[in-house]
Motif scaffolding. Structure first.
Motif, PDB file in Angstrom:
ATOM      1  N   ALA A  41       0.829  -1.207   0.000  1.00 12.82           N
ATOM      2  CA  ALA A  41       0.000   0.000   0.000  1.00 12.82           C
ATOM      3  C   ALA A  41       0.865   1.259   0.000  1.00 12.82           C
ATOM      4  CB  ALA A  41      -0.940  -0.007   1.207  1.00 12.82           C
ATOM      5  N   ARG A  42       1.942   1.223   0.784  1.00 16.95           N
ATOM      6  CA  ARG A  42       2.867   2.370   0.793  1.00 16.95           C
ATOM      7  C   ARG A  42       3.441   2.600  -0.602  1.00 16.95           C
ATOM      8  NH1 ARG A  42       4.181   4.521   5.708  1.00 16.95           N
ATOM      9  NH2 ARG A  42       4.084   3.135   7.504  1.00 16.95           N
ATOM     10  N   GLU A  43       3.847   1.510  -1.238  1.00 19.66           N
ATOM     11  CA  GLU A  43       4.455   1.626  -2.571  1.00 19.66           C
ATOM     12  C   GLU A  43       3.457   2.093  -3.619  1.00 19.66           C
ATOM     13  OE1 GLU A  43       7.730  -1.975  -1.882  1.00 19.66           O
ATOM     14  OE2 GLU A  43       6.153  -2.196  -3.393  1.00 19.66           O
ATOM     15  N   GLN A  44       2.270   1.495  -3.599  1.00 20.61           N
ATOM     16  CA  GLN A  44       1.311   1.759  -4.677  1.00 20.61           C
ATOM     17  C   GLN A  44       0.438   2.981  -4.418  1.00 20.61           C
ATOM     18  OE1 GLN A  44       1.569   0.108  -7.367  1.00 20.61           O
ATOM     19  NE2 GLN A  44       2.851  -1.583  -6.684  1.00 20.61           N
ATOM     20  N   LEU A  45       0.080   3.181  -3.153  1.00 22.12           N
ATOM     21  CA  LEU A  45      -0.871   4.256  -2.823  1.00 22.12           C
ATOM     22  C   LEU A  45      -0.209   5.411  -2.091  1.00 22.12           C
ATOM     23  CD1 LEU A  45      -3.694   1.915  -1.446  1.00 22.12           C
ATOM     24  CD2 LEU A  45      -3.529   2.832  -3.761  1.00 22.12           C
ATOM     25  N   GLY A  46       0.983   5.167  -1.563  1.00 26.64           N
ATOM     26  CA  GLY A  46       1.674   6.206  -0.816  1.00 26.64           C
ATOM     27  C   GLY A  46       1.183   6.364   0.607  1.00 26.64           C
ATOM     28  N   VAL A  47       0.252   5.534   1.014  1.00 20.62           N
ATOM     29  CA  VAL A  47      -0.267   5.570   2.389  1.00 20.62           C
ATOM     30  C   VAL A  47      -0.408   4.133   2.884  1.00 20.62           C
ATOM     31  CG1 VAL A  47      -1.523   7.773   2.311  1.00 20.62           C
ATOM     32  CG2 VAL A  47      -2.637   5.687   1.476  1.00 20.62           C
TER      33      VAL A  47
END
Lengths: 391, 190
Positions: free
Chosen positions: B130-136
Motif C-alpha cells: 500500500a505504501r508503494e502503490q498508494l503512498g499511504v
C-alpha cells in the motif's frame, strides 16, 4: 431493463424517493436513518432530484414542514428514527387527521434511556395509534418497492393518508445487499404525477384542521377511522398492481410454510428472515412448524391473520419492544385481541427479544420455538417470556 | 450457526478508519455483480477511529442471504492490522476448516509461534504494498487481492469495477495494489 446492484439499503431507499420524483424533503439526520437523508440531500444538491430539501432544526419541525408542503399538494418525504420519531410525535396526528399523504421511512431504533442507537421496535409501537398507514419491510428490496407503493397508496384519492415504511435500523439500513432497480419509465407509469384534490391556494381558499367542538369531533374521528380501515383494499390493489408491473407481490400477512402447520411463529421486521432459516432447519428435522410475517401493521389485517392461523394449535409471537407493566409484547397483545372471539384459535405465547440491537440468531429462534411449544403445552405464570436476558 | 451450503462467512478485523467496511462493501458488490447473493455490513454502532472494529461479509453462490445476525462463526477471518493480534482474539468462533488472512511482514510460522493461531494462514505484507502503490499505509483495498486469491470467493476481474467506481481517478492505483497482493500472498496448505 431492470438493474441488479449491490447497494446499501439506505441509499437504495433514497434512490426510490428520487425515482418517485418527490417534490419536498424535510428531515433532520439521526442514527440510523442518516444515510437516507444524506443521500437525498446529495441528490438534490447535485441536481439529480428536482426537489426542495429543507434542513430543519428538529424532527418536530421536519414533520411540521411536511404538513405544510403536503397541504399545498407537493409530493413529500421524510425519514427519522427512535428519539426523532418521538420528538415529532404530537405532529404525527395532524397529517393523518388532515388527510395529507406524506411518506416517511422509519429506521427503527430503541428509545432512551439507557441511550441506544441500535434497533428495536419501541419507536414503531409508540406511534401505533397516530392514524398512519404502517408497512413493515424485511429486506432492502422490500424497502425500495414499498417506498414506491407508499406514495401510490398515500396519494390515492380514496385514501389520502400518510404512510410510514418501517425498516430495521442497522440490520437493514446499513447492509449492502443485492437490490433490483426498476426502470424509471415503469415507475412513472406506476406512480403518475400527483394531483392533490384540495391544495392550499390563496385563489381558492380551503380550511384545514379546524377547531372542532364536541358536536363534530366524534364524526371527524370516525371518518378518519373509516378511511384508514378502508385503505386496506387500496393497499391490496396497489401491491397487486406492483406485482403485475414489477414481478414482486406483497401481502398484509406473509406466509412461509404456514399452511396447515400446527406451530407458527409470527415475526415483524428483518429478523423474520433469520427466523426463516430456523424454520427450514426445524422442518428438515421433521417439526411441523411454519412462519407468518406481519407486513401491514396499520390498518391491522384482521381477516388475513385469522385466515393464516386457522389450522395452527400454537402461535408464538415475537416482539422487539416491551409494553411496560402491561402485556409485554404489543404485537402479541393485538394478535390475542384479534383472535379472542374465535371459537377455534391457537394458544398464543408471547416472546420479547432483540431489544436495543441484540441479535436473534438462528439458534435463538430454534430455542424460542422449542420453548414456546413447551410453554403452550404446560402453561406459564408469565404474561410473556423474554429471551436471553441475564440476571 | 448455519448449515446452509454455498455460504461463505467472512469477518474483517481492522481499526476504525482503515476501510474494513469499504472493502467488505466492495467485495459484496463484486459477488453480486457475478449474480451471487451477498451481504456486507459493519459492526453496528458509533464509529471510533483507531478502535478495533469488525466488518462482515456473507456470500452465497446459490440463494439469497437471509441471516441478519453478526457473524460469530466465520469461515474466513481477515486481519488488516497486525497489532490487533495481541489485543483481539481474531480466531474466536472460526470454523474448523477456517482460515486467517493477515497483513503482516512476518512469516506464517512466526505468526503461529507468536500468537498460537491453529489455523492455516495466508500472509501478505499489505502495508508495504500500500505504501508503494498508494503512498499511504491503508491496506483495505490491497487486502482484497489476498482474499480473492486465497478464497476464490469472487473472480479477480469482478472487483475491478467496484474499485474504479469507488475510487475514481485513484481506482487504477488501488487496482495495482490489489493485483500485487494477489501475486504476493503466501497461502498455507489447508
Amino acid at each position: 431493463m431492470t438493474t441488479r446492484v449491490g447497494i446499501e439499503v439506505s441509499i437504495a431507499l433514497a434512490d426510490a424517493v428520487k425515482m418517485a420524483n418527490a417534490d419536498v424533503i424535510a428531515a433532520y439526520p439521526i442514527t440510523p436513518q442518516t444515510h437516507i437523508v444524506e443521500h437525498l440531500a446529495e441528490l438534490v444538491a447535485n441536481g439529480e432530484l428536482d426537489a426542495e430539501y429543507i434542513p430543519v432544526e428538529s424532527e418536530h419541525s421536519a414533520m411540521s414542514a411536511c404538513v405544510g408542503s403536503a397541504s399545498v399538494g407537493a409530493r413529500t418525504f421524510t425519514a427519522t428514527a427512535g428519539q426523532g420519531l418521538e420528538l415529532m410525535h404530537e405532529v404525527l396526528y395532524i397529517p393523518s387527521a388532515m388527510r395529507l399523504p406524506i411518506v416517511m421511512a422509519v429506521a427503527n431504533r430503541a428509545l432512551s434511556s439507557p441511550l441506544s442507537v441500535w434497533g428495536d421496535h419501541s419507536d414503531m409501537m409508540a406511534v401505533r395509534d397516530t392514524g398512519w398507514i404502517q408497512i413493515v419491510v424485511e429486506n432492502g428490496q422490500q424497502a425500495m418497492d414499498n417506498i414506491l407503493c407508499a406514495f401510490r397508496i398515500a396519494e390515492d384519492k380514496r385514501v389520502l393518508l400518510p404512510v410510514m415504511v418501517h425498516l430495521d435500523g442497522f440490520n437493514l439500513t446499513h447492509v449492502v445487499e443485492p437490490i433490483v432497480f426498476p426502470e424509471q419509465s415503469d415507475v412513472d407509469k406506476f406512480l403518475p404525477a400527483y394531483n392533490y384534490p384540495l391544495p392550499l391556494n390563496p385563489d381558492r381558499p380551503v380550511a384545514m384542521g379546524d377547531f372542532a367542538p364536541p358536536v363534530i369531533f366524534t364524526e371527524a374521528k370516525w371518518a378518519q377511522e373509516v378511511v384508514l380501515r378502508d385503505s386496506k383494499d387500496i393497499i391490496l390493489e396497489c401491491w397487486n398492481e406492483f406485482g403485475k408491473t414489477f414481478g414482486r407481490q406483497y401481502f398484509p400477512v406473509e406466509r412461509y410454510h404456514s399452511d396447515g402447520a400446527k406451530v407458527l411463529l409470527l415475526t415483524v421486521g428483518s429478523f423474520g428472515e433469520t427466523a426463516m432459516v430456523a424454520i427450514d432447519k426445524m422442518r428438515a428435522e421433521g417439526n411441523d412448524v411454519g412462519q407468518i410475517r406481519l407486513r401491514l401493521w396499520r390498518p391491522f389485517p384482521f381477516e388475513e391473520l385469522r385466515q393464516a392461523v386457522k389450522d395452527a394449535d400454537i402461535l408464538i409471537v415475537l416482539d422487539r419492544a416491551i409494553s411496560f407493566g402491561g402485556p409485554g409484547g404489543v404485537v402479541a397483545s393485538e394478535v390475542k385481541a384479534a383472535l379472542y372471539n374465535l371459537d377455534k384459535k391457537p394458544r398464543i405465547v408471547s416472546y420479547v427479544a432483540g431489544l436495543g440491537g441484540r441479535d436473534i440468531t438462528v439458534a435463538a429462534f430454534e430455542a424460542i420455538i422449542k420453548n414456546g411449544i413447551e410453554i403452550a403445552r404446560t402453561g406459564s405464570e408469565n404474561e410473556y417470556e423474554i429471551y436471553g436476558v441475564r440476571g | 450457526m448455519t448449515d446452509v451450503k454455498n455460504l461463505i462467512e467472512i469477518r474483517w478485523h481492522g481499526r476504525g478508519g482503515q476501510g474494513a467496511v469499504t472493502s467488505a462493501e466492495l467485495l459484496a458488490q463484486a459477488a453480486i455483480s457475478e449474480g451471487k447473493y451477498a451481504q456486507a455490513f459493519p459492526s453496528f454502532g458509533p464509529e471510533r477511529r483507531g478502535a478495533p472494529v469488525q466488518a462482515f461479509n456473507r456470500v452465497d453462490s446459490q440463494e439469497p442471504v437471509r441471516i441478519r445476525a453478526d457473524i460469530t462463526e466465520p469461515d474466513i477471518v481477515v486481519v488488516l492490522d497486525p497489532s490487533l493480534l495481541s489485543i483481539v482474539n481474531v480466531t474466536s468462533g472460526l470454523r474448523e476448516n477456517g482460515r486467517v488472512i493477515i497483513n503482516t511482514r512476518k512469516t506464517a510460522e512466526q505468526i503461529r509461534s507468536e500468537f498460537g493461531i491453529n489455523y492455516p494462514l495466508a500472509t501478505v505484507n499489505a502495508t508495504r504494498i500500500a505504501r508503494e502503490q498508494l503512498g499511504v499505509p491503508i491496506v483495505n483495498t490491497t487486502m482484497l487481492g489476498a482474499i480473492i486469491k486465497t478464497t476464490e470467493v469472487v473472480d479477480k476481474e469482478s472487483i475491478l469495477a467496484p474499485l474504479e467506481k469507488r475510487f475514481g481517478r485513484l481506482g487504477e492505483r488501488n487496482i495495482k495494489a490489489m493485483e500485487t497482493a494477489y501475486q504476493e500472498v503466501v497461502i498455507e496448505e489447508q
